[in-house]
Design an enzyme around this catalytic site. Structure first.
Site, PDB file in Angstrom:
ATOM      1  N   ARG A 164       0.795  -1.243   0.000  1.00  0.00           N
ATOM      2  CA  ARG A 164       0.000   0.000   0.000  1.00  0.00           C
ATOM      3  C   ARG A 164       0.819   1.280   0.000  1.00  0.00           C
ATOM      4  NH1 ARG A 164      -4.024  -1.651   4.579  1.00  0.00           N
ATOM      5  NH2 ARG A 164      -5.292  -3.073   3.359  1.00  0.00           N
ATOM      6  N   GLN A 192     -14.215  -1.775  16.053  1.00  0.00           N
ATOM      7  CA  GLN A 192     -13.995  -2.634  14.895  1.00  0.00           C
ATOM      8  C   GLN A 192     -14.527  -4.046  15.115  1.00  0.00           C
ATOM      9  OE1 GLN A 192      -9.880  -0.301  13.946  1.00  0.00           O
ATOM     10  NE2 GLN A 192     -10.160  -2.204  12.822  1.00  0.00           N
ATOM     11  N   ARG A 239     -11.288  -3.285  19.205  1.00  0.00           N
ATOM     12  CA  ARG A 239     -12.117  -4.395  18.716  1.00  0.00           C
ATOM     13  C   ARG A 239     -13.342  -4.512  19.617  1.00  0.00           C
ATOM     14  NH1 ARG A 239     -11.065  -6.049  14.046  1.00  0.00           N
ATOM     15  NH2 ARG A 239      -8.979  -6.867  14.449  1.00  0.00           N
ATOM     16  N   HIS A 299     -17.621  -2.126  10.932  1.00  0.00           N
ATOM     17  CA  HIS A 299     -16.824  -1.260  11.794  1.00  0.00           C
ATOM     18  C   HIS A 299     -17.582   0.047  12.029  1.00  0.00           C
ATOM     19  CE1 HIS A 299     -13.604  -3.981  11.389  1.00  0.00           C
ATOM     20  NE2 HIS A 299     -12.718  -3.272  10.723  1.00  0.00           N
TER      21      HIS A 299
HETATM   22  N1  HSE Z   1      -7.105  -4.530  10.082  1.00  0.00           N
HETATM   23  C1  HSE Z   1      -8.525  -4.440  10.112  1.00  0.00           C
HETATM   24  C2  HSE Z   1      -9.085  -4.987  11.372  1.00  0.00           C
HETATM   25  C3  HSE Z   1      -9.155  -5.149   8.960  1.00  0.00           C
HETATM   26  O1  HSE Z   1      -8.362  -5.701  12.065  1.00  0.00           O
HETATM   27  O2  HSE Z   1     -10.241  -4.740  11.672  1.00  0.00           O
HETATM   28  C4  HSE Z   1      -8.486  -5.040   7.644  1.00  0.00           C
HETATM   29  O3  HSE Z   1      -8.356  -3.737   7.158  1.00  0.00           O
END
Ligand code: HSE
Length: 361
Positions: free
Chosen positions: A91, A151, A256, A263
């Protein structure tokens, strides 16, 4: 999982017409490939440079390790085709463009004209944030932004989605007797849940800790400045996607939570000037055809501005938009998006279409 969603979306949009797909696998070469309406075929070996070299476009959702191994080999073998990748490995390479065409189609077109052949989907939180709030950056109204993320499990892969549901089941199973007894005390129920999530039998192999009935304030690896790699991506990728110069600082904490595949993010924005709220709302609403401005209303927010409402859809709602009491240049907003769609597969799918158009294929 991103690959599976990409196949679904390509089928739904009729994208296979005119494509001659060859499917590759790192582990299942020789087995049947997905049938995308063009009859049965066999999975090829994803380590076979000669086979890959015959392709016009390589689309990969395999992950960074495969990219790091095969991309240099293919280029060294003289392959000049287009590489379209969901993994983060390439990226930030100077010769790679991060694709999010509703926001950066002009950047993509200029790069194509200049001979770019390396295209990479962005980090999911970055792409979803820009699908919601990118218009404010394009107006030059953002001095800096913090993003506090919520997330979903899917960001960690298929195994983590299963582990989250297994955790939920363990909690539900252990609490069933108390839950079914209307006379039981809430504190007793709480103690039962706490005992379950701290118990040695609780499934935490993938997350490393309980996620159900908890949150995890850490995603990816530590960077030298104390941020995690997920937090670092927020700044570098958003600035690269929009081609911002000078860069706009973006930082925050990535967390998370127990959502499955969407998300969410709570944003604090320092505006470059006191832009009226109505103007801000108008720009957000017009950011992309998929961006949806949600009124700052409880019933509408609970109905539309949640992972439960958004998962499986392409809509990116933005709500809770208001000026903060810190002053008229301080704005807050909350946004949600499906991590597997606009967060991953959809920019890839659309870029494949764009490349085909550009190549006349
Ligand atoms: N890294 C992101 C996550 C997902 O762990 O939620 C991929 O972009």
């Amino acid at each position: 999982m991103v690959g599976s969603v990409l196949l679904q979306r390509m089928a739904a949009e009729g994208d296979w017409v005119g494509v001659e797909p060859v499917f590759f696998s790192t582990s299942q070469a020789g087995q049947p490939a997905p049938d995308v309406g063009q009859g049965p075929s066999i999975l090829q070996d994803a380590g076979d440079v000669a086979a890959l070299k015959g392709l016009d476009i390589v689309v990969t959702c395999q992950g960074g390790a495969w990219t790091n191994e095969m991309y240099p080999k293919l280029r060294a073998a003289g392959w000049r085709g287009h590489w379209l990748d969901a993994a983060s490995a390439l990226r930030m390479a100077d010769d790679a463009v991060i694709v999010l065409d509703p926001l950066n189609r002009a950047v993509m077109d200029a790069a194509f004209s200049a001979g770019c052949t390396t295209w990479v989907g962005g980090n999911c939180t970055v792409s979803l944030m820009l699908m919601g709030l990118g218009g404010l950056f394009q107006q030059g109204w953002v001095e800096w932004m913090t993003s506090m993320t919520y997330q979903a499990a899917s960001g960690g892969g298929a195994k983590t989605m299963r582990e989250l549901v297994a955790q939920m089941r363990a909690i539900g199973d252990d609490a069933a007797r108390l839950l079914d007894s209307p006379a039981s005390a809430a504190l007793a129920l709480d103690q039962q849940v706490t005992d379950t999530v701290r118990g040695s039998a609780f499934p935490t192999t993938n997350f490393g800790a309980p996620l159900a009935a908890s949150v995890l304030p850490w995603i990816d690896t530590l960077q030298p400045d104390g941020a995690t790699r997920e937090e670092w991506k927020g700044h570098v990728e958003a600035n690269k996607i929009l081609g911002l110069n000078p860069e706009v600082p973006i930082d925050g904490i990535c967390v998370r939570v127990g959502a499955m595949r969407s998300h969410a993010q709570a944003l604090t924005i320092k505006l470059t000037r006191d832009v009226p709220l109505a103007d801000i709302e108008a720009v957000i609403a017009a950011t992309t055809p998929w961006t949806q401005l949600v009124p700052n209303d409880k019933a509408v927010s609970l109905a539309q501005l949640t992972p439960a409402a958004v998962s499986g859809t392409l809509t990116v709602p933005v709500g809770r938009v208001r000026k903060l009491r810190m002053g008229p240049q301080f704005l807050t907003a909350f946004t949600v998006g499906d991590q597997l769609l606009w967060g991953a597969a959809e920019p890839m799918r659309r870029t494949l279409r764009i490349l085909r158009e550009q190549l006349g294929a």
